[in-house]
Write a protein that holds these residues in place. Structure first.
Motif, PDB file in Angstrom:
ATOM      1  N   LEU A   3      49.286  18.263 104.542  1.00  4.91           N
ATOM      2  CA  LEU A   3      48.757  18.319 103.179  1.00  4.91           C
ATOM      3  C   LEU A   3      48.191  16.966 102.763  1.00  4.91           C
ATOM      4  N   ARG A   4      48.837  15.907 103.188  1.00  4.67           N
ATOM      5  CA  ARG A   4      48.326  14.574 102.883  1.00  4.67           C
ATOM      6  C   ARG A   4      46.957  14.364 103.533  1.00  4.67           C
ATOM      7  N   LYS A   5      46.802  14.851 104.755  1.00  3.75           N
ATOM      8  CA  LYS A   5      45.502  14.751 105.417  1.00  3.75           C
ATOM      9  C   LYS A   5      44.448  15.601 104.706  1.00  3.75           C
ATOM     10  N   LEU A   6      44.840  16.783 104.265  1.00  2.00           N
ATOM     11  CA  LEU A   6      43.885  17.692 103.619  1.00  2.00           C
ATOM     12  C   LEU A   6      43.392  17.139 102.286  1.00  2.00           C
ATOM     13  N   THR A   7      44.297  16.623 101.472  1.00  2.00           N
ATOM     14  CA  THR A   7      43.926  16.163 100.137  1.00  2.00           C
ATOM     15  C   THR A   7      43.509  14.696 100.116  1.00  2.00           C
ATOM     16  N   GLY A   8      43.868  13.952 101.161  1.00  2.00           N
ATOM     17  CA  GLY A   8      43.511  12.546 101.234  1.00  2.00           C
ATOM     18  C   GLY A   8      44.422  11.631 100.441  1.00  2.00           C
TER      19      GLY A   8
ATOM     20  N   ARG B  97      42.883  22.203  90.769  1.00  2.00           N
ATOM     21  CA  ARG B  97      41.983  22.182  91.915  1.00  2.00           C
ATOM     22  C   ARG B  97      42.640  22.921  93.067  1.00  2.00           C
ATOM     23  N   THR B  98      41.837  23.630  93.848  1.00  3.94           N
ATOM     24  CA  THR B  98      42.353  24.311  95.031  1.00  3.94           C
ATOM     25  C   THR B  98      41.805  23.651  96.289  1.00  3.94           C
ATOM     26  N   TYR B  99      42.619  23.682  97.331  1.00  8.38           N
ATOM     27  CA  TYR B  99      42.230  23.188  98.651  1.00  8.38           C
ATOM     28  C   TYR B  99      42.412  24.311  99.658  1.00  8.38           C
ATOM     29  N   HIS B 100      41.468  24.435 100.579  1.00  9.18           N
ATOM     30  CA  HIS B 100      41.541  25.462 101.612  1.00  9.18           C
ATOM     31  C   HIS B 100      41.935  24.821 102.941  1.00  9.18           C
ATOM     32  N   MET B 101      43.103  25.208 103.415  1.00 12.77           N
ATOM     33  CA  MET B 101      43.593  24.705 104.698  1.00 12.77           C
ATOM     34  C   MET B 101      43.220  25.690 105.804  1.00 12.77           C
ATOM     35  N   PRO B 102      42.426  25.273 106.797  1.00 10.55           N
ATOM     36  CA  PRO B 102      42.061  26.190 107.875  1.00 10.55           C
ATOM     37  C   PRO B 102      43.265  26.541 108.735  1.00 10.55           C
TER      38      PRO B 102
ATOM     39  N   MET C 216      38.817  18.742 110.915  1.00  9.24           N
ATOM     40  CA  MET C 216      39.408  19.946 110.346  1.00  9.24           C
ATOM     41  C   MET C 216      39.885  20.904 111.437  1.00  9.24           C
ATOM     42  N   GLN C 217      39.240  20.869 112.586  1.00  7.80           N
ATOM     43  CA  GLN C 217      39.718  21.676 113.715  1.00  7.80           C
ATOM     44  C   GLN C 217      41.116  21.250 114.128  1.00  7.80           C
ATOM     45  N   GLU C 218      41.334  19.940 114.226  1.00  3.63           N
ATOM     46  CA  GLU C 218      42.654  19.437 114.595  1.00  3.63           C
ATOM     47  C   GLU C 218      43.685  19.775 113.526  1.00  3.63           C
ATOM     48  N   LEU C 219      43.276  19.629 112.278  1.00  4.95           N
ATOM     49  CA  LEU C 219      44.159  19.977 111.172  1.00  4.95           C
ATOM     50  C   LEU C 219      44.535  21.459 111.235  1.00  4.95           C
TER      51      LEU C 219
ATOM     52  N   GLY D 206      38.365  31.955 110.661  1.00  7.06           N
ATOM     53  CA  GLY D 206      38.010  31.828 109.255  1.00  7.06           C
ATOM     54  C   GLY D 206      39.172  31.992 108.293  1.00  7.06           C
ATOM     55  N   LEU D 207      40.368  32.288 108.789  1.00  7.11           N
ATOM     56  CA  LEU D 207      41.522  32.412 107.908  1.00  7.11           C
ATOM     57  C   LEU D 207      41.884  31.052 107.308  1.00  7.11           C
ATOM     58  N   VAL D 208      42.249  31.066 106.030  1.00  2.88           N
ATOM     59  CA  VAL D 208      42.690  29.850 105.350  1.00  2.88           C
ATOM     60  C   VAL D 208      43.916  30.153 104.502  1.00  2.88           C
ATOM     61  N   SER D 209      44.674  29.113 104.242  1.00  2.00           N
ATOM     62  CA  SER D 209      45.698  29.160 103.200  1.00  2.00           C
ATOM     63  C   SER D 209      45.187  28.365 102.014  1.00  2.00           C
ATOM     64  N   ILE D 210      45.456  28.860 100.817  1.00  2.00           N
ATOM     65  CA  ILE D 210      44.979  28.198  99.608  1.00  2.00           C
ATOM     66  C   ILE D 210      46.118  27.400  98.988  1.00  2.00           C
TER      67      ILE D 210
END
Length: 357
Positions: free
Chosen positions: A97-102, A282-287, A297-300, A344-348
């Motif tokens: 999550l830290r990587k996703l949101t920065g 705000r929403t973030y989409h995690m692949p 994002m592939q690695e994430l 294409g699946l994500v978690s929000i």
């Protein structure tokens, strides 16, 4: 009662109720933000906080609805090969999550926690779990005092960090009960992934508002409990087994635990409370998986897919407790199959921050 995981090693034969804790030295003032009701949990008390079901370890606290296991697979680390230790789900999610949101947190955290001479900044983390967020924040803000509370046991706070940094204190506390902090004592309250530990989120907000100073910051971060596709296409068509899994989870949590799915409703609950302003969502989409065109994002996504599989296997114990019990294994396996096969699946991830009026 709050149970403290102290920085100070107990002296043999001492009374833990009368122990002096280094972090509490400045709390003897008349405007203290803490209470005297802190004791250290002894080793022989630990078994009373657990129960085992189906080979997994769970909270035994009768009033807490939290349904997932609290064993090493959820909380600590797991061995993926003879020489490799990987973070289990909660620690792994924290890192991803830290990587996703920065960042460690959304919102104007640095502004709120800016150190001023003669003032002590204080932060409360609700449902602290393994304590990863608190420990990372404490390193980033060494002049700020952090409190991490959870309903659990030494398994649900960082047992590997029984003697944490001097600006950190971990305690056991049921977040449905009144906090031990004085009115206006805190500068920030952080709540991540607590919606499965509380039945009435709206009822929690007045108590959060009480302990925050005017202008203090509240930050919420919750994962949505439904599948989604990055391109917005119909998920029921492309990933029907994922849809079936989450519907069964939703039904079981509501029917057996009284837990509602409210991640996307928290901004409105904050507005309805009347205690908060400057509400920003705000929403973030995690692949899920390595389908994303961006290499990072592939690695994430690959790492997150492992966390999702752990979540599905942990949720099996929840499904066994409800009307979907006979289908629990097929529901779990169906979801796992699709996170590995449907691109294409994500978690929000739903985030929101707000200021105390």
């Amino acid at each position: 009662m709050a149970i403290d995981y102290s920085h100070q090693r107990p002296v043999p034969g001492s009374d833990s109720h009368n122990m002096s804790h280094p972090l509490d030295l400045d709390d003897d003032r008349s405007d203290s933000d803490t209470s005297e009701d802190i004791v250290e949990l002894s080793a022989d008390e630990i078994p009373g906080y657990f129960q085992e079901r189906g080979g997994r370890l769970f909270h035994s606290h009768g009033s807490c609805p939290y349904p997932l296991p609290v064993d090493a697979e959820e909380q600590q680390v797991r061995r993926t090969s003879p020489s490799v230790l990987s973070p289990a789900r909660q620690n792994g999610l924290h890192q991803l999550l830290r990587k996703l949101t920065g960042a460690l947190s959304v919102g104007p955290v640095h502004d709120v926690l800016t150190h001023l001479p003669g003032e002590q900044r204080r932060v409360l983390d609700l449902g602290t779990g393994t304590g990863s967020w608190v420990l990372d924040m404490a390193r980033e803000f060494p002049d700020v005092r952090f409190y991490g509370v959870d309903i659990g046991t030494p398994r649900t706070v960082p047992i590997a960090t029984r003697y944490p940094p001097r600006n950190v204190q971990f305690e056991m506390h049921d977040i449905k009960e009144q906090f031990r902090y004085d009115t206006g004592a805190l500068d920030m309250v952080h709540a991540r992934s607590i919606t499965m530990a509380i039945r009435d989120y709206g009822a929690l907000l007045p108590e959060i508002a009480r302990v925050l100073r005017s202008g203090g910051l509240f930050v919420s971060c919750e994962w949505g409990r439904r599948p989604a596709l990055a391109d917005g296409s119909e998920v029921a068509t492309r990933a029907p087994r994922a849809v079936a899994f989450f519907q069964a989870v939703k039904d079981t949590l509501l029917e057996r635990r009284g837990i509602q799915t409210i991640a996307d409703r928290i901004p409105q609950l904050l507005a309805d409370s009347g205690d908060f302003t400057h509400i920003v969502a705000r929403t973030y989409h995690m692949p899920i998986g390595d389908w994303h065109p961006n290499v990072d994002m592939q690695e994430l996504g690959r790492e997150y897919r492992d966390m999702v599989e752990l979540y599905a296997r942990s949720m099996r114990a929840v499904l066994l407790d409800g009307r979907w019990a006979a289908h629990a294994d097929s529901l779990v396996q169906g979801y796992i199959d699709e996170i590995w096969s449907v691109r294409g699946l994500v978690s929000i991830c739903y985030t929101v921050y707000a200021k105390r009026r």
